[in-house]
Scaffold this motif. Structure first.
Motif, PDB file in Angstrom:
ATOM      1  N   PHE A 183      -1.842   1.721   2.945  1.00  0.00           N
ATOM      2  CA  PHE A 183      -0.816   3.568   3.133  1.00  0.00           C
ATOM      3  C   PHE A 183      -1.112   3.583   1.313  1.00  0.00           C
ATOM      4  N   SER A 184      -1.502   2.534   0.934  1.00  0.00           N
ATOM      5  CA  SER A 184      -1.153   2.542  -0.566  1.00  0.00           C
ATOM      6  C   SER A 184      -1.699   3.745  -1.016  1.00  0.00           C
ATOM      7  N   LEU A 185      -1.384   4.013  -2.131  1.00  0.00           N
ATOM      8  CA  LEU A 185      -1.544   5.514  -3.379  1.00  0.00           C
ATOM      9  C   LEU A 185      -2.871   5.538  -3.720  1.00  0.00           C
ATOM     10  N   LEU A 195     -11.660   5.098  -2.454  1.00  0.00           N
ATOM     11  CA  LEU A 195     -10.637   5.130  -1.547  1.00  0.00           C
ATOM     12  C   LEU A 195     -11.397   4.191  -0.326  1.00  0.00           C
ATOM     13  N   TRP A 196     -11.050   2.747  -0.663  1.00  0.00           N
ATOM     14  CA  TRP A 196     -11.178   1.889   0.111  1.00  0.00           C
ATOM     15  C   TRP A 196     -10.896   0.938   0.077  1.00  0.00           C
ATOM     16  N   ASN A 197      -9.710   0.195   0.930  1.00  0.00           N
ATOM     17  CA  ASN A 197      -9.555  -1.226   0.488  1.00  0.00           C
ATOM     18  C   ASN A 197     -10.060  -2.541   1.177  1.00  0.00           C
ATOM     19  N   GLY A 198     -10.888  -2.187   2.250  1.00  0.00           N
ATOM     20  CA  GLY A 198     -10.990  -2.561   3.060  1.00  0.00           C
ATOM     21  C   GLY A 198      -9.961  -2.471   4.990  1.00  0.00           C
ATOM     22  N   TYR A 199      -9.372  -1.053   4.929  1.00  0.00           N
ATOM     23  CA  TYR A 199      -8.474  -1.212   5.956  1.00  0.00           C
ATOM     24  C   TYR A 199      -8.750   0.333   5.951  1.00  0.00           C
ATOM     25  N   ALA A 200      -8.178   0.708   7.467  1.00  0.00           N
ATOM     26  CA  ALA A 200      -7.822   2.585   8.174  1.00  0.00           C
ATOM     27  C   ALA A 200      -7.234   2.272   7.063  1.00  0.00           C
ATOM     28  N   ARG A 201      -7.018   3.804   6.176  1.00  0.00           N
ATOM     29  CA  ARG A 201      -6.457   4.445   5.132  1.00  0.00           C
ATOM     30  C   ARG A 201      -5.563   5.706   5.899  1.00  0.00           C
ATOM     31  N   ARG A 202      -4.222   6.229   5.693  1.00  0.00           N
ATOM     32  CA  ARG A 202      -3.222   7.148   6.255  1.00  0.00           C
ATOM     33  C   ARG A 202      -2.893   7.729   4.724  1.00  0.00           C
ATOM     34  N   ALA A 203      -2.980   8.533   4.251  1.00  0.00           N
ATOM     35  CA  ALA A 203      -2.417   9.175   3.762  1.00  0.00           C
ATOM     36  C   ALA A 203      -1.385   9.783   4.776  1.00  0.00           C
ATOM     37  N   ILE A 204       0.127   8.650   4.183  1.00  0.00           N
ATOM     38  CA  ILE A 204       1.808   9.284   4.168  1.00  0.00           C
ATOM     39  C   ILE A 204       2.511   9.089   3.570  1.00  0.00           C
ATOM     40  N   ASN A 205       1.593   7.990   2.315  1.00  0.00           N
ATOM     41  CA  ASN A 205       2.534   7.934   0.952  1.00  0.00           C
ATOM     42  C   ASN A 205       3.413   9.217   0.094  1.00  0.00           C
ATOM     43  N   ALA A 206       4.427   8.679  -0.184  1.00  0.00           N
ATOM     44  CA  ALA A 206       4.182   9.976  -1.333  1.00  0.00           C
ATOM     45  C   ALA A 206       4.430   9.082  -2.336  1.00  0.00           C
ATOM     46  N   TYR A 207       4.232  10.153  -4.107  1.00  0.00           N
ATOM     47  CA  TYR A 207       4.769   9.491  -5.147  1.00  0.00           C
ATOM     48  C   TYR A 207       6.161   9.101  -5.353  1.00  0.00           C
ATOM     49  N   VAL A 208       6.277   8.382  -5.768  1.00  0.00           N
ATOM     50  CA  VAL A 208       7.814   8.215  -7.078  1.00  0.00           C
ATOM     51  C   VAL A 208       7.786   7.618  -7.105  1.00  0.00           C
ATOM     52  N   PRO A 209       8.443   8.690  -8.556  1.00  0.00           N
ATOM     53  CA  PRO A 209       8.350   7.943 -10.266  1.00  0.00           C
ATOM     54  C   PRO A 209       9.625   6.692 -10.074  1.00  0.00           C
ATOM     55  N   ARG A 210       8.522   5.754 -10.845  1.00  0.00           N
ATOM     56  CA  ARG A 210       9.951   4.581 -11.118  1.00  0.00           C
ATOM     57  C   ARG A 210       9.207   3.915 -12.689  1.00  0.00           C
ATOM     58  N   TRP A 267      11.352  -1.161   1.341  1.00  0.00           N
ATOM     59  CA  TRP A 267      10.118  -1.654   1.889  1.00  0.00           C
ATOM     60  C   TRP A 267       8.685  -1.571   1.269  1.00  0.00           C
ATOM     61  N   LEU A 268       8.817   0.526   0.881  1.00  0.00           N
ATOM     62  CA  LEU A 268       7.469   0.965   0.487  1.00  0.00           C
ATOM     63  C   LEU A 268       7.922   0.566  -0.950  1.00  0.00           C
ATOM     64  N   THR A 269       8.613   0.162  -1.476  1.00  0.00           N
ATOM     65  CA  THR A 269       8.216  -0.311  -3.254  1.00  0.00           C
ATOM     66  C   THR A 269       7.683  -2.152  -3.141  1.00  0.00           C
ATOM     67  N   ARG A 270       7.989  -2.460  -2.135  1.00  0.00           N
ATOM     68  CA  ARG A 270       7.006  -3.287  -2.046  1.00  0.00           C
ATOM     69  C   ARG A 270       5.698  -3.686  -1.579  1.00  0.00           C
ATOM     70  N   PHE A 271       5.440  -3.059  -0.747  1.00  0.00           N
ATOM     71  CA  PHE A 271       4.257  -3.733   0.707  1.00  0.00           C
ATOM     72  C   PHE A 271       3.478  -1.423   0.419  1.00  0.00           C
ATOM     73  N   GLU A 272       2.525  -1.750   1.098  1.00  0.00           N
ATOM     74  CA  GLU A 272       1.044  -0.735   1.139  1.00  0.00           C
ATOM     75  C   GLU A 272       0.065  -0.575   2.372  1.00  0.00           C
ATOM     76  N   ARG A 273       0.950  -2.184   2.535  1.00  0.00           N
ATOM     77  CA  ARG A 273       0.127  -2.200   4.099  1.00  0.00           C
ATOM     78  C   ARG A 273       0.903  -1.922   5.307  1.00  0.00           C
ATOM     79  N   LEU A 274       0.764  -1.888   6.664  1.00  0.00           N
ATOM     80  CA  LEU A 274       1.327  -2.232   7.620  1.00  0.00           C
ATOM     81  C   LEU A 274       0.602  -2.192   9.073  1.00  0.00           C
ATOM     82  N   LEU A 275       1.355  -3.184   9.979  1.00  0.00           N
ATOM     83  CA  LEU A 275       0.368  -3.251  11.118  1.00  0.00           C
ATOM     84  C   LEU A 275       1.525  -2.367  12.208  1.00  0.00           C
TER      85      LEU A 275
END
Length: 898
Positions: free
Chosen positions: A564-566, A575-590, A509-517
């Motif tokens: 949690f988007s990078l 660093l503002w997209n309208g929602y509370a931000r959580r810096a819990i995502n990691a950078y993944v090479p693609r 899911w982390l490859t497809r989504f950048e927000r969680l509820l």
């Protein structure tokens, strides 16, 4: 009062306290106000002074606070109605205890609620009473005559850190933060000359641009989320951080502009809620409390409770392994790393939720640790005991005691937060409070799960074996939990447990989504099977999708919505997209573009072992086998050369405890929170962005707090280590007393991730223990200071240059390793000093046999080259660096290996 009503009241108190200094922002931005309205508000909220027949108002920003809150009302939650606990009706300026009055009258409080915010303001500042009285009657000027509260820019705390006991503190500070929204590049301080201007109109224009962007951005918070105050407040806190992180809070009375408006106001919000709840739950007489706060006669009462949480066993959780772990190592690592961040966030949220506290009561959250301010009441203590048992039970059930959340709490008084800035011989109450906090957390780590208690949760293990299905056995991913289902990837079925299934789903899911509820009941299809401490975690797409859950908000089901988007590649975008931000995502090479479509056809990857879970498509994450091949290079024969290998890079900040406990000359609660936030921001925000933009093949296993763990191509990791050291030095304003140590460990890609972590930890431990001052890096088994590591890189460049020019043979270069061994052990065996002669002999023989250098007519040329090689390799290499010269030598050999 019900739980929900108590939470709503606490959120309103938090909002009033959070905005108590919004007038500083509005005033400095030159907000247009009708003169008559401004005059009325100055009379109501500012302090009037008289001298020499002249009258003027001090702390004019208090009047602007009331005006600014009024301007922001259209985007705020509904604050008009019959129940606005604890405040009176909105906009009623005649109601002493309206939210506006409570927020704006913090410099001239009269009522109970006004004194709650005013007291929280004083406690966060850490002023003694006499010091605050002087500050309260002072003008908004700085120590520089040419600057005022509008021109001055924020100092950095890092430049002021000093761990030396007897050395004088640095008096001249040269760095300031730019007055810009929060972004990866705007985190860094710049020179005073770049940041500050004596031009008043230009300084106001900078503030006005920031204010206009702030007002425009507040409209991005979904309107439906205003129906739930804690949900909306969580979003607003991120917005407030984004636009006020670099606004100086205090400038009057010669105060250093060193704490941001965000850090100060958040500390005030947390303290104000705790103070109000303490008196509210005790049903204290409000008039008596207001009088006591005026006189500070109750400042020795233990009204506050500092709650600490610590997620322990992180590595055991991330690197748990079974027979099928390595096959999907990258995906599992991605899911597990994110899961650790979720655990910490949800554990803190569980405490807040149980105590009916708003998200602003959580002061610190970094690297698996959090700090919450609560009221010190019997109800709080009883609830915390229940929460701790619930957290223990969850962790024992799902991690079997290998990982858990330690929870501890410490009572405190308002006087405990006072700084000793004006009393150099004082006992330093806030320093002592910090020491007790650190000691208490260490004690909590030694009392995990309360296994010695009479009601130990270890009874959960009763009947543990009965949970296993004999037809399935143990999970093939973690090797310990009962397998409950099977998954199919690459045509193969494996048996997995519930937690492993969630971690694999997360990796997808982390490859497809950048927000969680975060909700009480399931909302989305993509939802983790296991609740996290009672919360359901579902993943959703873009902002439009995330904002479509208004009915869930009104039902009380949706509790949080986290972005949690990078950070994107533009390092200056807020660093503002309208929602509370959580810096819990990691950078993944693609793989990018069409690069992935023919990935197995490209010669560079032909020797990679196939990964059955890999789907060769654009944006597909690279496997560890791919990453191990990324440092291969094409030689002049168009052949790929170099080794296929990974390097683990682990590091953490040296002497972190001392930095927090004694680094600052006059520590305060707000400063401690600011220092923690800023330290975390480098690793949690900037480092992933740096990887994305400059080191796209570096895999961020985790980064935050004060440490990091990265995987990537072996040579790229060495470059990344040097780059991070350089950037961190710039980030801490060049303070040589703040540094980190790092460990680099080279391995083949097929090694289990657990072993990669262990080798990286060993390398880091060597870097930490080899030198008393630390500030070192270990690479190829050699530990050197960072300055030497940089010099070795230059030496390696010279070695490669000579090898290319003279076509030095591989056997000649490998022979240097023996000479290095001897040079390193001269003190053990003096006869090893013969290495000089052996170097000269071998070099002469090599030159005599080299094509184009044979014959007597080449004697002068051979002699010149001998001198050059002796200078570069023997003198500036082996003799200068000793055993450390292995680092550039191994680097060169591995670069050119067939």
């Amino acid at each position: 009062m019900t739980h929900d009503n108590l939470l709503a009241g606490s959120c309103r108190m938090a909002l009033g306290a959070l905005l108590h200094d919004v007038g500083k922002f509005a005033e400095r931005a030159g907000l247009e106000i009708d003169p008559e309205i401004l005059a009325t508000h100055l009379q109501l909220y500012a302090r009037r002074q008289e001298a020499g027949g002249r009258q003027w108002y001090m702390h004019r920003h208090a009047a602007y606070t009331a005006l600014a809150i009024d301007r922001l009302e259209p985007w705020l939650p509904r604050l008009v109605g019959t129940d606005m606990t604890p405040f009176a009706a909105w906009k009623d300026v005649n109601a002493d205890d309206s939210l506006i009055n409570a927020a704006a009258r913090h410099h001239k409080p009269e009522t109970f609620l006004q004194w709650i915010i005013a007291t929280a303001d004083r406690v966060a500042l850490g002023f003694e009473r006499e010091t605050f009285d002087k500050y309260n009657d002072a003008e908004d000027t700085t120590t520089k005559a040419r600057l005022n509260h509008i021109n001055a820019r924020q100092l950095t705390l890092f430049e002021q850190i000093d761990l030396r006991d007897d050395a004088p503190r640095q008096s001249t500070l040269t760095k300031r933060y730019p007055l810009l929204p929060l972004s990866p590049l705007n985190l860094f301080p710049i020179s005073t000359e770049q940041a500050e201007t004596a031009d008043q109109s230009k300084a106001i224009a900078e503030y006005r641009a920031l204010w206009d962007a702030f007002v425009q951005a507040i409209a991005d918070i979904p309107a439906s989320h205003r129906a739930r105050l804690d949900l909306w407040l969580d979003h607003f806190e991120t917005l407030w951080l984004t636009f006020t992180h670099a606004i100086p809070s205090a400038t009057a009375f010669g105060a250093k502009p060193e704490v941001s408006l965000y850090d100060h106001s958040k500390a005030v919000a947390a303290l104000a809620v705790a103070l109000w709840r303490y008196h509210q739950e005790r049903n204290d007489d409000t008039a008596t409390v207001a009088t006591a706060q005026l006189r500070r006669s109750d400042w020795d009462d233990q009204k506050l409770l500092l709650i600490q949480g610590d997620l322990f066993g992180i590595q055991e959780f991330i690197f748990a392994s079974g027979g099928e772990t390595q096959r999907r190592a990258a995906k599992l690592l991605r899911g597990r790393s994110f899961y650790v961040g979720l655990l910490t966030e949800c554990a803190a949220m569980r405490v807040l939720d149980a105590l009916a506290l708003p998200p602003t009561s959580q002061i610190i959250n970094a690297a698996g640790k959090f700090l919450i301010v609560a009221p010190n009441t019997e109800a709080t203590l009883t609830t915390l005991a229940t929460v701790r048992a619930d957290l223990d039970a969850w962790c024992l059930e799902h991690s079997f005691g290998q990982s858990g959340v330690g929870l501890a709490w410490l009572p405190a008084t308002c006087n405990d937060f006072l700084s000793d800035r004006d009393q150099p011989n004082a006992h330093g109450r806030f320093r002592e409070l910090m020491k007790r906090l650190f000691a208490q957390l260490e004690q909590a780590k030694a009392q995990r799960f309360g296994l010695c208690a009479t009601n130990s949760p270890a009874s959960l293990f009763d009947g543990f074996l009965d949970q296993f299905d004999n037809t399935r056995g143990a999970c093939q991913i973690d090797g310990r939990s009962p397998a409950v289902t099977d998954i199919e990837e690459g045509g193969k079925k494996i048996q997995v447990g519930r937690l492993a299934k969630d971690q694999i789903d997360l990796g997808n899911w982390l490859t497809r989504f950048e927000r969680l509820l975060v909700s009480r009941d399931r909302i989305l299809h993509e939802t983790l099977a296991i609740d996290l401490f009672g919360y359901r975690i579902g993943f959703t797409g873009n902002a439009d999708d995330s904002g479509r859950f208004g009915p869930e908000v009104h039902k009380g089901n949706l509790l949080r919505a986290w972005d949690f988007s990078l950070p994107d590649e533009d390092g200056t975008r807020p660093l503002w997209n309208g929602y509370a931000r959580r810096a819990i995502n990691a950078y993944v090479p693609r793989f990018v573009g069409h690069e992935a479509e023919d990935v197995w056809l490209r010669e560079k990857y032909q020797r990679c072992e196939p990964d059955e879970t890999f789907d060769p498509a654009p944006r597909e994450p690279k496997t560890f086998n791919h990453l191990a091949s990324e440092d291969l290079t094409l030689d002049d024969r168009h052949q790929w050369v170099g080794i296929r290998a990974l390097t683990t890079l682990k590091g953490d900040v040296d002497n972190l405890g001392l930095i927090f406990q004694q680094g600052l000359e006059a520590p305060t609660f707000a400063k401690m929170a600011a220092l923690s936030r800023q330290m975390n921001a480098f690793f949690a925000l900037y480092l992933p962005w740096r990887c994305r933009t400059r080191f796209p093949n570096a895999y961020t296993v985790f980064a935050g707090g004060d440490d990091f763990f990265l995987l990537g191509p072996w040579q790229t990791q060495m470059e990344l280590a040097r780059d991070l050291r350089t950037e961190f030095t710039r980030y801490v304003a060049g303070n040589q007393g703040i540094h980190f140590s790092g460990g680099l460990s080279l391995t083949k890609p097929g090694l289990p991730v657990r072993h990669l972590a262990e080798l990286g930890e060993q390398a880091l431990d060597a870097a930490k223990t080899s030198r008393p001052e630390k500030d070192s890096v270990t690479c190829f088994g050699q530990t050197v200071p960072w300055t030497t590591f940089d010099a070795l890189d230059a030496a390696g460049g010279e070695l490669s240059r000579l090898t290319g020019e003279l076509d030095l043979s591989t056997s000649y270069l490998y022979g240097l390793l023996e000479l290095i061994d001897k040079a390193e052990r001269i003190h053990e065996r003096p006869e090893n000093a013969i290495w000089h002669s052996q170097f000269a002999y071998r070099t002469v023989r090599m030159l005599e046999s080299a094509p184009g250098l044979r014959g007597k007519d080449k004697n002068d040329e051979r002699r010149r080259l001998l001198q050059q090689l002796a200078q570069v390799i023997a003198q500036q290499g082996i003799e200068r660096f000793g055993g450390a010269y292995r680092i550039p030598l191994f680097t060169h050999l591995y670069q050119t290996r067939d």
